[in-house]
Design a protein around this motif. Structure first.
Motif, PDB file in Angstrom:
ATOM      1  N   LYS A 112      73.741  -9.633  -0.101  1.00 24.84           N
ATOM      2  CA  LYS A 112      74.605 -10.431  -0.977  1.00 24.84           C
ATOM      3  C   LYS A 112      75.875 -10.720  -0.192  1.00 24.84           C
ATOM      4  O   LYS A 112      76.457  -9.821   0.414  1.00 24.84           O
ATOM      5  CB  LYS A 112      74.922  -9.672  -2.261  1.00 24.84           C
ATOM      6  CG  LYS A 112      73.717  -9.453  -3.144  1.00 24.84           C
ATOM      7  CD  LYS A 112      74.120  -8.729  -4.418  1.00 24.84           C
ATOM      8  CE  LYS A 112      72.925  -8.123  -5.087  1.00 24.84           C
ATOM      9  NZ  LYS A 112      72.551  -6.824  -4.526  1.00 24.84           N
ATOM     10  N   PHE A 113      76.271 -11.976  -0.213  1.00 24.55           N
ATOM     11  CA  PHE A 113      77.365 -12.450   0.622  1.00 24.55           C
ATOM     12  C   PHE A 113      78.323 -13.251  -0.245  1.00 24.55           C
ATOM     13  O   PHE A 113      77.904 -14.042  -1.075  1.00 24.55           O
ATOM     14  CB  PHE A 113      76.751 -13.303   1.737  1.00 24.55           C
ATOM     15  CG  PHE A 113      77.709 -13.963   2.689  1.00 24.55           C
ATOM     16  CD1 PHE A 113      78.839 -13.324   3.149  1.00 24.55           C
ATOM     17  CD2 PHE A 113      77.436 -15.233   3.163  1.00 24.55           C
ATOM     18  CE1 PHE A 113      79.696 -13.944   4.045  1.00 24.55           C
ATOM     19  CE2 PHE A 113      78.283 -15.866   4.060  1.00 24.55           C
ATOM     20  CZ  PHE A 113      79.413 -15.214   4.500  1.00 24.55           C
ATOM     21  N   SER A 114      79.613 -13.001  -0.077  1.00 29.35           N
ATOM     22  CA  SER A 114      80.634 -13.760  -0.781  1.00 29.35           C
ATOM     23  C   SER A 114      81.424 -14.572   0.233  1.00 29.35           C
ATOM     24  O   SER A 114      81.931 -14.024   1.218  1.00 29.35           O
ATOM     25  CB  SER A 114      81.582 -12.810  -1.529  1.00 29.35           C
ATOM     26  OG  SER A 114      82.650 -13.530  -2.099  1.00 29.35           O
ATOM     27  N   LEU A 115      81.514 -15.866   0.000  1.00 28.78           N
ATOM     28  CA  LEU A 115      82.283 -16.721   0.893  1.00 28.78           C
ATOM     29  C   LEU A 115      83.783 -16.512   0.718  1.00 28.78           C
ATOM     30  O   LEU A 115      84.555 -16.707   1.641  1.00 28.78           O
ATOM     31  CB  LEU A 115      81.948 -18.193   0.651  1.00 28.78           C
ATOM     32  CG  LEU A 115      80.535 -18.618   1.001  1.00 28.78           C
ATOM     33  CD1 LEU A 115      80.290 -20.051   0.560  1.00 28.78           C
ATOM     34  CD2 LEU A 115      80.278 -18.475   2.488  1.00 28.78           C
ATOM     35  N   SER A 116      84.185 -16.130  -0.498  1.00 29.49           N
ATOM     36  CA  SER A 116      85.594 -15.942  -0.803  1.00 29.49           C
ATOM     37  C   SER A 116      85.712 -15.286  -2.172  1.00 29.49           C
ATOM     38  O   SER A 116      84.814 -15.419  -2.998  1.00 29.49           O
ATOM     39  CB  SER A 116      86.305 -17.302  -0.824  1.00 29.49           C
ATOM     40  OG  SER A 116      87.624 -17.176  -1.305  1.00 29.49           O
ATOM     41  N   ARG A 117      86.821 -14.637  -2.412  1.00 26.76           N
ATOM     42  CA  ARG A 117      87.071 -14.111  -3.758  1.00 26.76           C
ATOM     43  C   ARG A 117      87.497 -15.224  -4.707  1.00 26.76           C
ATOM     44  O   ARG A 117      87.492 -15.065  -5.906  1.00 26.76           O
ATOM     45  CB  ARG A 117      88.131 -13.021  -3.693  1.00 26.76           C
ATOM     46  CG  ARG A 117      87.627 -11.788  -2.949  1.00 26.76           C
ATOM     47  CD  ARG A 117      88.687 -10.744  -2.905  1.00 26.76           C
ATOM     48  NE  ARG A 117      89.122 -10.450  -4.261  1.00 26.76           N
ATOM     49  CZ  ARG A 117      89.290  -9.251  -4.762  1.00 26.76           C
ATOM     50  NH1 ARG A 117      89.065  -8.219  -4.007  1.00 26.76           N
ATOM     51  NH2 ARG A 117      89.702  -9.078  -5.986  1.00 26.76           N
ATOM     52  N   MET A 118      87.857 -16.368  -4.135  1.00 24.59           N
ATOM     53  CA  MET A 118      88.244 -17.508  -4.959  1.00 24.59           C
ATOM     54  C   MET A 118      86.996 -18.219  -5.477  1.00 24.59           C
ATOM     55  O   MET A 118      85.966 -18.227  -4.826  1.00 24.59           O
ATOM     56  CB  MET A 118      89.079 -18.500  -4.147  1.00 24.59           C
ATOM     57  CG  MET A 118      90.423 -17.971  -3.757  1.00 24.59           C
ATOM     58  SD  MET A 118      91.327 -19.288  -2.913  1.00 24.59           S
ATOM     59  CE  MET A 118      91.950 -18.385  -1.529  1.00 24.59           C
ATOM     60  N   THR A 119      87.122 -18.825  -6.634  1.00 25.11           N
ATOM     61  CA  THR A 119      86.039 -19.615  -7.190  1.00 25.11           C
ATOM     62  C   THR A 119      86.042 -20.989  -6.527  1.00 25.11           C
ATOM     63  O   THR A 119      87.100 -21.580  -6.328  1.00 25.11           O
ATOM     64  CB  THR A 119      86.233 -19.781  -8.716  1.00 25.11           C
ATOM     65  OG1 THR A 119      86.295 -18.478  -9.293  1.00 25.11           O
ATOM     66  CG2 THR A 119      85.101 -20.565  -9.332  1.00 25.11           C
ATOM     67  N   MET A 120      84.841 -21.461  -6.170  1.00 26.28           N
ATOM     68  CA  MET A 120      84.748 -22.798  -5.583  1.00 26.28           C
ATOM     69  C   MET A 120      83.514 -23.493  -6.130  1.00 26.28           C
ATOM     70  O   MET A 120      82.559 -22.832  -6.526  1.00 26.28           O
ATOM     71  CB  MET A 120      84.719 -22.731  -4.058  1.00 26.28           C
ATOM     72  CG  MET A 120      83.468 -22.153  -3.459  1.00 26.28           C
ATOM     73  SD  MET A 120      83.471 -22.146  -1.641  1.00 26.28           S
ATOM     74  CE  MET A 120      84.570 -20.792  -1.288  1.00 26.28           C
ATOM     75  N   PRO A 121      83.522 -24.807  -6.152  1.00 25.77           N
ATOM     76  CA  PRO A 121      82.338 -25.519  -6.614  1.00 25.77           C
ATOM     77  C   PRO A 121      81.175 -25.319  -5.641  1.00 25.77           C
ATOM     78  O   PRO A 121      81.394 -25.127  -4.441  1.00 25.77           O
ATOM     79  CB  PRO A 121      82.782 -26.980  -6.659  1.00 25.77           C
ATOM     80  CG  PRO A 121      83.983 -27.066  -5.791  1.00 25.77           C
ATOM     81  CD  PRO A 121      84.603 -25.706  -5.766  1.00 25.77           C
ATOM     82  N   HIS A 122      79.954 -25.362  -6.167  1.00 21.95           N
ATOM     83  CA  HIS A 122      78.801 -25.103  -5.310  1.00 21.95           C
ATOM     84  C   HIS A 122      78.666 -26.141  -4.198  1.00 21.95           C
ATOM     85  O   HIS A 122      78.138 -25.846  -3.134  1.00 21.95           O
ATOM     86  CB  HIS A 122      77.515 -24.967  -6.126  1.00 21.95           C
ATOM     87  CG  HIS A 122      77.104 -26.188  -6.873  1.00 21.95           C
ATOM     88  ND1 HIS A 122      76.268 -27.136  -6.354  1.00 21.95           N
ATOM     89  CD2 HIS A 122      77.408 -26.607  -8.118  1.00 21.95           C
ATOM     90  CE1 HIS A 122      76.084 -28.096  -7.239  1.00 21.95           C
ATOM     91  NE2 HIS A 122      76.767 -27.790  -8.318  1.00 21.95           N
ATOM     92  N   MET A 123      79.191 -27.346  -4.398  1.00 20.34           N
ATOM     93  CA  MET A 123      79.134 -28.361  -3.345  1.00 20.34           C
ATOM     94  C   MET A 123      79.975 -27.922  -2.138  1.00 20.34           C
ATOM     95  O   MET A 123      79.550 -28.035  -0.995  1.00 20.34           O
ATOM     96  CB  MET A 123      79.660 -29.720  -3.844  1.00 20.34           C
ATOM     97  CG  MET A 123      78.855 -30.329  -4.967  1.00 20.34           C
ATOM     98  SD  MET A 123      79.282 -29.678  -6.602  1.00 20.34           S
ATOM     99  CE  MET A 123      80.945 -30.206  -6.839  1.00 20.34           C
TER     100      MET A 123
END
Length: 160
Positions: free
Chosen positions: A125-136
């Protein structure tokens, strides 16, 4: 040859997202076969309940689990995943490839994320950031980071 597959719930409508994904897929193509699979997002009503969201995630999860290749290393992109820098991503890929893995699938959920079943299936499981971002944006960001990680492994000048 290395195979990188993105399994995405939802599609890209805007040309600028498509152009960015195409560019990084093309760059990655020097070292890997890149394929993007899009599964439709479950339609939900405007005033959605938590139960409807859960049912939607499960339906999307069933479709994803049926489609994901059994022989691939599957990484779910989710908020509870491990955050890492570009070098660590390169090391993670290198470790998996040294262990004999050559097919990598990255799963990006729709606007409500991924089902628990998809997360349980994932090897990582990988998180790009703790911030929410749109899937695009997540899709573009992931492709860029995969290109950066693989360029690190090949000693290319891209990573600084």
């Amino acid at each position: 040859m290395l195979s990188i597959e993105l399994w995405c719930v939802g599609g890209l409508k805007e040309s600028y997202w498509k152009a960015a994904c195409t560019e990084y897929s093309k760059r990655l193509g020097a070292w890997a076969n890149v394929t993007v699979h899009e599964l439709r997002e479950q339609p939900l009503p405007k005033d959605v309940s938590p139960l409807q969201i859960e049912m939607s995630l499960r339906a999307e999860g069933v479709r994803l689990l049926a489609a994901l290749p059994k022989d691939a290393c599957v990484t779910a992109l989710c908020v509870e995943g491990r955050e890492m820098d570009s070098g660590a991503l390169a090391q993670t890929l290198d470790r998996r490839m040294t262990g004999g893995q050559s097919r990598f699938c990255y799963v990006i959920g729709g606007s409500h994320g991924l089902s628990a079943e998809v997360k349980a299936r994932a090897d990582e499981k990988f998180s790009l950031s703790r911030m929410t971002m749109p899937h695009m944006l997540a899709r573009v960001f992931l492709l860029e980071q995969l290109y950066r990680a693989i360029s690190i492994l090949h000693g290319a000048n891209y990573h600084k």
